[in-house]
Design an enzyme around this catalytic site. Structure first.
Site, mmCIF file in Angstrom:
data_model
loop_
_atom_site.group_PDB
_atom_site.id
_atom_site.type_symbol
_atom_site.label_atom_id
_atom_site.label_comp_id
_atom_site.label_asym_id
_atom_site.label_seq_id
_atom_site.Cartn_x
_atom_site.Cartn_y
_atom_site.Cartn_z
ATOM 1 N N ASP A 511 0.817 -1.225 0.000
ATOM 2 C CA ASP A 511 0.000 0.000 0.000
ATOM 3 C C ASP A 511 0.845 1.267 0.000
ATOM 4 O OD1 ASP A 511 -1.908 -1.924 0.223
ATOM 5 O OD2 ASP A 511 -2.996 -1.000 1.869
ATOM 6 N N ASP A 538 -0.557 -4.396 -3.740
ATOM 7 C CA ASP A 538 -1.571 -3.346 -3.916
ATOM 8 C C ASP A 538 -0.958 -1.956 -3.749
ATOM 9 O OD1 ASP A 538 -3.387 -5.445 -4.101
ATOM 10 O OD2 ASP A 538 -3.926 -5.348 -1.990
#
Length: 684
Positions: A511, A538
């Site tokens: 992230d 991600d």
């Protein structure tokens, strides 16, 4: 054979080539407010931006035929156009204009070519200026014209070698002193550029030419009078005329990058071609994968020096009776090394965000600079202290100039402090580093719980019109030492509109880069260019309408040395644009076929979301899986919007049900300008 007499003398204002002219334009001021009809007009009080005063290099810079170099509409009124009617009105006028194209303008009818008159500059506003379904025509005697920084595209009518539709991007018949620079021209019906009927004193530089049968044709004359310079162009996925030069007195081709990419439907028949009585000097160019990279007619003269050939085959010719000539007797230039051409041209060709951009001089003049330095030599010793000093609801730009050093702190730009720029002042983006190590599961010092994903950000931006450049933003959370808590650790979070990230490094693990909006119903646009994003899981995610352009996305192994991850996790709201990765590179020191390009993040299980990632015109390393999209939390990626277009590299693959590709028609609606809308990012 015609008798040729000297017609030119060396220009005193010639610009040395070898450096992208866009770099020289950085920092230029711009122009005024929108007036009637969507046009903006400069007033005498406004400063002239650097790009509006630039003149051509190469043969277009030579003084001849009563014209001293090529400077376009310099000195004329600057107008901004967003409609076909306005563009045609100013381009065909009988006085000088600098015409800034600030939208995607569709030609009507398809194939229309606007008949440009002399003394004009037509320039795209950043990366938003597009001409769709047509182009420009410069007729006999038209001179002193600059066409720059535009995307000219999509007049293709479905027939590859189209004999019926003469729809070119730019056609010149008997024009002189023309500069075609930093454009992206592709997918037209006939050719991308045609220089015909004795068009001369022409320079074609720093363009991307592609997706076409005929790239660049020169000739259609029995005379041998034309003088043409062609340099730093990226010609790829074109079949012929790359260029083909017929009866050109002096053709100087240098530092061009010609590529025939394997595994595509387009195969180049040849590269550079000297025909008729052409006298061509071809130097320091790079030919990759082409059959017949250099061809010479028996009547032409072609001198090669310093070129490089990789994976080429067939004809590679030089010679002829015409003898060599020295371009420096006409203009100054400094060629790049041939080995550097692929990287130099790929990073420098095509539209630039720094060209054609405009703002009011009053706003620029009102900009305030606050300095930050660890050693106490600035006004503040921390970045957050400088942010705190910005007045609430500041009406104009505040630049926070951060001197080199490592600033271990968290920074938050609240929503009531718009128009803030974080500017590293070092020689490079690694010299100024803002870093912290909070993670989602890190306990808050006040005992009120943990930070959560969004709260873990090293830098959090909640204010509109934010910019960052020439610095690094990092989250160095130690995953290995903290396996007991949630691992998401954000380096940069944006939750606002009109965020411009230029020349930055955003680094983390899981992230890394959260591109969000202020709320689900709010638009949040982000434009990142010339930057690096580093992570593994991600690590580019959120619901923003975000473009990552001309950047490098670096894949990173996980804390235990394994390779596995996901580049994007969009959570796009329905009827909005999601994440667009364009003209970039995705690579890293990880194992082959271990990373997905993305998966759909339905935040909170929200089934109304419609996540979107498009990856186009990007080089993919072998790390990318052959089925590059995957499901997430019970939501199938096939129910959302995931696609590729014209990617290359070992990680690219053919279209299939598990690897959707956009059609050309679909791709025409998924351009950078479609993402950014009426916003043109510009440095300020």
């Amino acid at each position: 054979m015609s008798t040729r007499t000297p017609r030119h003398r060396r220009s005193r204002t010639a610009i040395a080539a070898g450096l992208p002219l866009a770099l020289a334009a950085a920092g230029g001021l711009g122009y005024g407010l929108l007036g009637p009809g969507g046009s903006s007009h400069a007033s005498a009080a406004t400063a002239v931006p650097a790009w509006a005063t630039q003149a051509a290099d190469g043969f277009a810079s030579v003084n001849a035929l009563g014209q001293n170099g090529t400077y376009g509409g310099r000195g004329g009124e600057i107008v901004t156009v967003k409609t076909l009617a306005d563009l045609e009105k100013y381009a065909t006028a009988d006085k000088p204009y600098i015409i800034v194209v600030a939208a995607a303008i569709k030609m009507d009818p398809v194939g229309k070519e606007i008949k440009v008159r002399s003394d004009k500059t037509i320039i795209g506003a950043g990366t938003s200026g597009q001409i769709v379904g047509g182009g420009f025509f410069l007729g006999q005697g038209v001179h002193n014209v600059i066409i720059r920084n535009l995307t000219i595209r999509d007049a293709y009518q479905g027939v590859w070698n189209d004999k019926e539709h003469d729809y070119d991007g730019i056609q010149m018949d008997g024009a002189h002193h023309v500069w075609i620079d930093h454009n992206d021209i592709r997918h037209m019906a006939d050719g991308l550029i045609d220089s015909r009927k004795d068009t001369t004193y022409l320079t074609v530089s720093w363009n991307r030419l592609g997706q076409e049968n005929k790239a660049f044709g020169i000739g259609w004359t029995e005379n041998t009078t034309a003088d043409i310079t062609i340099h730093h162009n990226w010609i790829r996925e074109t079949e012929q005329r790359n260029p083909s030069t017929d009866n050109v007195a002096h053709a100087h081709l240098y530092n061009n990058y010609l590529v025939d990419e394997p595994g595509t439907a387009i195969t180049a028949s040849y590269g550079n071609y000297a025909r008729g009585r052409t006298n061509m000097l071809l130097e320091n160019s790079y030919f990759q994968g082409l059959a017949n990279p250099v061809i010479r007619d028996a009547t032409a003269t072609l001198v090669q020096r310093g070129n490089l050939f990789s994976g080429t085959s067939g004809r590679n010719e030089s010679g002829g009776a015409g003898g060599s000539w020295d371009p420096r007797s006409y203009y100054a230039y400094t060629p790049d090394k041939a080995a550097d051409v692929p990287s130099v041209v790929k990073s420098g060709a095509g539209p630039r965000s720094s060209l054609g951009t405009t703002t009011t001089s009053a706003k620029a003049a009102a900009a305030t600079t606050l300095t930050v330095a660890k050693d106490g030599s600035g006004q503040y010793t921390s970045v957050q202290a400088a942010v705190n000093a910005v007045p609430a609801n500041n009406p104009s730009r505040v630049v926070i100039a951060v001197k080199p050093g490592t600033y271990r702190e968290t920074v938050k730009i609240p929503s009531n402090k718009p128009h803030v720029t974080l500017q590293g002042t070092g020689a490079g983006r690694k010299d100024t580093v803002i870093v912290y190590n909070n993670a989602s599961g890190t306990p808050k010092p006040d005992g009120s719980g943990t930070y959560g994903t969004g709260g873990s950000a090293t830098v959090a931006v909640e204010a509109d019109d934010f910019q960052a450049r020439n610095l690094s933003i990092t989250n160095d959370f130690d995953e290995a030492a903290h396996q007991d808590i949630a691992q998401q650790a954000v380096a940069l979070r944006t939750a606002s509109d009109k965020v411009f990230l230029d020349g930055v490094i955003v680094s983390g693990d899981q992230d890394t880069l959260l591109l969000d909006t202020a709320s689900k119903d709010r638009l949040g646009r982000v434009y990142m260019t010339n930057s690096y994003v580093i992570g593994n899981v991600d690590f580019i995610f959120g619901r923003a309408t975000a473009v990552i352009d001309k950047s490098v996305i670096t894949l990173k192994k996980r804390w235990n040395g394994t390779s596995a991850g996901y580049v994007t996790a969009p959570s796009t709201a329905a009827n909005r644009k999601g994440i667009l990765i364009a003209n970039s590179t995705i690579n890293g020191d990880v194992s082959d076929r271990t990373f997905y390009l993305g998966r759909p993040w339905h935040a909170g299980g929200d089934a109304t979301l419609d996540p979107q990632t498009t990856v186009r015109n990007t080089t993919l390393s072998a790390a990318i899986k052959t089925t590059p999209w995957t499901d997430m939390s019970g939501f199938s990626w096939k129910d959302d919007r995931f696609a590729e277009y014209k990617n290359t590299g070992a990680g690219a693959g053919a279209a299939s049900p598990d690897r959707p590709h956009l059609t050309d028609a679909q791709a025409s609606g998924q351009e950078i300008g479609d993402w950014l809308g009426d916003w043109t990012p510009s440095a300020s």
